[in-house]
Design a protein around this motif. Sequence first.
Motif, PDB file in Angstrom:
ATOM      1  N   ASP A 176      32.693  45.302  36.741  1.00  0.00           N
ATOM      2  CA  ASP A 176      34.016  45.025  37.289  1.00  0.00           C
ATOM      3  C   ASP A 176      34.037  45.278  38.796  1.00  0.00           C
ATOM      4  O   ASP A 176      34.657  44.515  39.563  1.00  0.00           O
ATOM      5  CB  ASP A 176      35.072  45.899  36.594  1.00  0.00           C
ATOM      6  CG  ASP A 176      35.334  45.464  35.143  1.00  0.00           C
ATOM      7  OD1 ASP A 176      35.017  44.267  34.852  1.00  0.00           O
ATOM      8  OD2 ASP A 176      35.821  46.272  34.350  1.00  0.00           O
ATOM      9  N   ALA A 180      34.792  42.415  41.704  1.00  0.00           N
ATOM     10  CA  ALA A 180      35.854  42.641  42.677  1.00  0.00           C
ATOM     11  C   ALA A 180      35.282  42.528  44.098  1.00  0.00           C
ATOM     12  O   ALA A 180      35.914  41.978  45.004  1.00  0.00           O
ATOM     13  CB  ALA A 180      36.499  43.992  42.452  1.00  0.00           C
ATOM     14  N   ASP A 183      34.620  38.912  44.830  1.00  0.00           N
ATOM     15  CA  ASP A 183      35.860  38.215  45.026  1.00  0.00           C
ATOM     16  C   ASP A 183      36.461  38.536  46.399  1.00  0.00           C
ATOM     17  O   ASP A 183      36.979  37.640  47.063  1.00  0.00           O
ATOM     18  CB  ASP A 183      36.866  38.627  43.892  1.00  0.00           C
ATOM     19  CG  ASP A 183      38.142  37.822  43.942  1.00  0.00           C
ATOM     20  OD1 ASP A 183      38.022  36.593  44.275  1.00  0.00           O
ATOM     21  OD2 ASP A 183      39.206  38.354  43.653  1.00  0.00           O
TER      22      ASP A 183
END
Length: 187
Positions: A176, A180, A183
Amino acid sequence: MRKLTTVAAVMALSATPALAASGPFFSLRNTDFIVTLGFILFVAILLYFKVPSIIGNMLDKRADDIKSELDEARALREEAQTVLASYERKQKEVQEQAERIVAQAKAEAEAAAEQAKVDLKASIARRLSAAEDQIASAEAAAVKEVRDQAVVVAISAARQVIAGQMTAADANKLIDAGIAEVDAKLH
């Protein structure tokens, strides 16, 4: 001229041994008289046909011809000397020009040799520089390959260590966090 010749002939006849001979001199039987008459007649014929003046004229003409030939020979000699001096001068000029050409060729050859030395030094310097660049490039490639190999080995070792110590929950948290981060960098 004629009187002088006649007087010379009379004197020549008066001093002959025929006058000293005995007997009548003016006889046709006297051979000395006949020879004397033949000689006088011969001289008279020569004088009548003007043979001495003809011979004199011929000798004068021959002397004039010889004089003109001598003058012509002098003129030819002077002309030959002039031509000889001209050829000697031209030969000297050609010799000087040949010496200048040889000197210029030597200077050009020396300059070409110096330029060849400079070009050779530059070529050697370029080749040394290229060789040094190739060595540096090969060295950098080897260092990069060693680093890449070290990174691969370190990653492999880290994977094994992390895989052995990590739990499923920790792995989900890392995934995760990576999503992130990607992104955030892409947007």
